[in-house]
Design an enzyme around this catalytic site. Structure first.
Site, mmCIF file in Angstrom:
data_model
loop_
_atom_site.group_PDB
_atom_site.id
_atom_site.type_symbol
_atom_site.label_atom_id
_atom_site.label_comp_id
_atom_site.label_asym_id
_atom_site.label_seq_id
_atom_site.Cartn_x
_atom_site.Cartn_y
_atom_site.Cartn_z
ATOM 1 N N HIS A 1 -4.358 3.049 -5.593
ATOM 2 C CA HIS A 1 -4.636 1.857 -4.867
ATOM 3 C C HIS A 1 -4.716 0.687 -6.203
ATOM 4 O O HIS A 1 -4.733 -0.458 -5.871
ATOM 5 C CB HIS A 1 -5.744 2.030 -4.277
ATOM 6 C CG HIS A 1 -5.857 0.774 -3.185
ATOM 7 N ND1 HIS A 1 -5.006 0.413 -2.089
ATOM 8 C CD2 HIS A 1 -7.004 -0.142 -3.405
ATOM 9 C CE1 HIS A 1 -5.600 -0.509 -1.588
ATOM 10 N NE2 HIS A 1 -6.541 -1.088 -2.116
ATOM 11 N N HIS B 1 -3.325 -10.084 2.697
ATOM 12 C CA HIS B 1 -4.813 -10.612 2.997
ATOM 13 C C HIS B 1 -4.865 -11.547 3.987
ATOM 14 O O HIS B 1 -4.201 -12.561 3.747
ATOM 15 C CB HIS B 1 -5.456 -10.684 1.396
ATOM 16 C CG HIS B 1 -5.673 -9.358 0.870
ATOM 17 N ND1 HIS B 1 -4.830 -9.015 -0.302
ATOM 18 C CD2 HIS B 1 -6.870 -8.419 0.965
ATOM 19 C CE1 HIS B 1 -5.408 -8.026 -0.898
ATOM 20 N NE2 HIS B 1 -6.359 -7.619 -0.254
ATOM 21 N N ARG C 1 0.866 -1.017 -0.111
ATOM 22 C CA ARG C 1 0.082 0.097 -0.066
ATOM 23 C C ARG C 1 0.776 1.063 -0.050
ATOM 24 O O ARG C 1 2.125 1.235 0.297
ATOM 25 C CB ARG C 1 -1.059 -0.185 1.232
ATOM 26 C CG ARG C 1 -1.918 -1.233 1.474
ATOM 27 C CD ARG C 1 -2.606 -1.124 2.551
ATOM 28 N NE ARG C 1 -3.590 -2.020 2.879
ATOM 29 C CZ ARG C 1 -3.428 -3.379 3.505
ATOM 30 N NH1 ARG C 1 -2.060 -3.587 3.840
ATOM 31 N NH2 ARG C 1 -4.240 -4.467 3.405
ATOM 32 N N LYS D 1 -2.069 -2.089 7.974
ATOM 33 C CA LYS D 1 -3.375 -1.547 7.876
ATOM 34 C C LYS D 1 -4.036 -2.681 8.722
ATOM 35 O O LYS D 1 -4.969 -1.921 9.737
ATOM 36 C CB LYS D 1 -3.978 -1.568 6.705
ATOM 37 C CG LYS D 1 -5.453 -1.041 6.542
ATOM 38 C CD LYS D 1 -6.121 -0.767 5.313
ATOM 39 C CE LYS D 1 -7.461 -0.235 5.131
ATOM 40 N NZ LYS D 1 -8.098 -0.163 3.979
ATOM 41 N N ARG E 1 -2.003 -1.761 -6.511
ATOM 42 C CA ARG E 1 -1.898 -2.966 -5.773
ATOM 43 C C ARG E 1 -2.938 -4.045 -6.244
ATOM 44 O O ARG E 1 -2.578 -5.393 -6.281
ATOM 45 C CB ARG E 1 -2.581 -2.630 -4.372
ATOM 46 C CG ARG E 1 -2.575 -3.622 -3.277
ATOM 47 C CD ARG E 1 -2.826 -3.077 -1.986
ATOM 48 N NE ARG E 1 -3.373 -3.725 -0.897
ATOM 49 C CZ ARG E 1 -2.801 -4.974 -0.116
ATOM 50 N NH1 ARG E 1 -1.341 -4.921 -0.413
ATOM 51 N NH2 ARG E 1 -3.366 -5.445 0.679
ATOM 52 N N TYR F 1 -9.371 -8.490 -5.082
ATOM 53 C CA TYR F 1 -8.263 -7.680 -5.779
ATOM 54 C C TYR F 1 -7.911 -8.498 -6.907
ATOM 55 O O TYR F 1 -6.741 -7.750 -7.625
ATOM 56 C CB TYR F 1 -7.120 -7.760 -4.563
ATOM 57 C CG TYR F 1 -7.194 -6.542 -3.720
ATOM 58 C CD1 TYR F 1 -6.299 -5.551 -3.753
ATOM 59 C CD2 TYR F 1 -8.070 -6.494 -2.849
ATOM 60 C CE1 TYR F 1 -6.434 -4.407 -2.982
ATOM 61 C CE2 TYR F 1 -8.335 -5.294 -1.956
ATOM 62 C CZ TYR F 1 -7.256 -4.335 -1.958
ATOM 63 O OH TYR F 1 -7.362 -3.326 -1.189
#
Length: 337
Positions: A279, A305, A199, A224, A282, A314
């Site tokens: 983003h 994740h 990120r 995060k 990513r 994603y």
């Protein structure tokens, strides 16, 4: 003094104090009414009751948001991103409303105004901040809100998973536009985002002591989701890191998230690729990891994740890449036969 009166088959107790709104309650037994009235009078005298309606008329939503930013947002890992969202909320007329006029209708109006500009996912995140702000105000700051107005509003549908890939021509446009950019960090930042799946905040917080060119890894002690992870570095990522000067413990010294956001917007405009978010790089990285043959656990190790379903959101594989893989597999079976 409290007033106790008989009303039909019940007893009503009413307490009046200067500076506080009158309160009343009915009881079956007179003694209970008297006891309740005395307790309420003591509470008012000790200022244990919530603030008066006058406070609701003098305090605005903006006042709460300012305090929320100082006391709550400042403690969050994503403080910079949330400060930007708070700035957007405070720019809306909802922020100027006093708490006495704050209703779910006003919050719904904010929702609709924002939906005319941004996607549902963005509005949901902004409403989540508002809801938490009002909840903290009610439970911890003694703000006399009888209920949380956001809870009475229907949230917009979540945004559809982004399926945009970084096509060759898009990448070329970005690289060409970077040539005239004043932000020295854009090119290596973009390359590392695509090669590692990190990120923006993770890249900006990366420090050289956590980068091992010998092991080809970069360690992130804080992410995060609150879990540390170690990212494997591709040959391209290694090349980018080796070319960066080591003048500071941070890989990208003195570069803030807001500076990157503004530089990215200018770059996007010069390159003519409106709508592409930083983003999205990513998303591109995760999709490339799968196309390179990495397994789900291996990609999750890279991206961080912990929910497979979110990881799949994603992932946007190119059908032609899957077709090539099937062709190679079919050819291998034919040769072995």
């Amino acid at each position: 003094m409290a007033t106790i009166r008989k009303r039909g088959s019940s007893w009503q107790a009413q307490v009046r104090r200067q500076g506080s709104p009158p309160i009343s309650k009915s009881f079956t037994i007179k003694a209970d009414a008297v006891l309740w009235a005395r307790e309420k009078e003591r509470s008012i005298d000790r200022q244990e009751l919530p603030a008066t309606i006058k406070d609701l008329q003098s305090v605005t939503v903006g006042h709460l948001l300012v305090r929320y930013e100082a006391e709550i947002t400042a403690k969050k890992r994503g403080a910079d991103r949330e400060r930007y969202k708070l700035k957007v909320i405070r720019a809306h007329q909802l922020s100027s409303l006093t708490l006495a006029k704050l209703t779910s209708v006003a919050v719904a109006r904010y929702r609709d105004d924002r939906l005319a500009i941004v996607q549902g996912g963005t509005v949901r995140r902004e409403l989540a901040i508002l809801q938490h702000c009002f909840e903290v105000a009610r439970k911890e700051w003694g703000t006399p809100l009888s209920s949380n107005p956001v809870q009475g509003v229907t949230l917009p549908e979540p945004s559809r998973a982004c399926d945009r890939r970084l096509e060759d021509d898009t990448g070329q446009k970005l690289r060409a536009a970077i040539g005239s950019a004043h932000a020295w960090y854009l090119r290596p930042l973009i390359e590392l985002a695509i090669e590692t799946g990190m990120r923006r905040g993770e890249l900006l917080s990366l420090v050289w002591p956590n980068v091992s060119l010998e092991r080809r890894t970069a360690h992130l002690p804080m992410t995060k989701n609150g879990h540390a992870r170690t990212v494997a570095l591709t040959p391209k990522a290694m090349e980018v890191l080796k070319a960066l000067p080591r003048t500071d413990p941070r890989v990208f010294p003195k570069v803030s998230g807001n500076a990157v956001r503004l530089a990215w917007e200018r770059l996007r405009e010069r390159a003519g690729v409106q709508g592409l978010r930083f983003h999205d790089l990513r998303h591109e990285a995760v999709s490339r990891f799968f196309e390179a043959g990495l397994s789900v656990p291996e990609v999750a190790l890279m991206s961080g994740h912990r929910d497979t379903r979110m990881l799949m959101r994603y992932t946007h594989l190119r059908p032609e890449a899957v077709a090539e893989k099937l062709a190679r597999a079919t050819a291998g079976e034919a040769n072995s036969g």
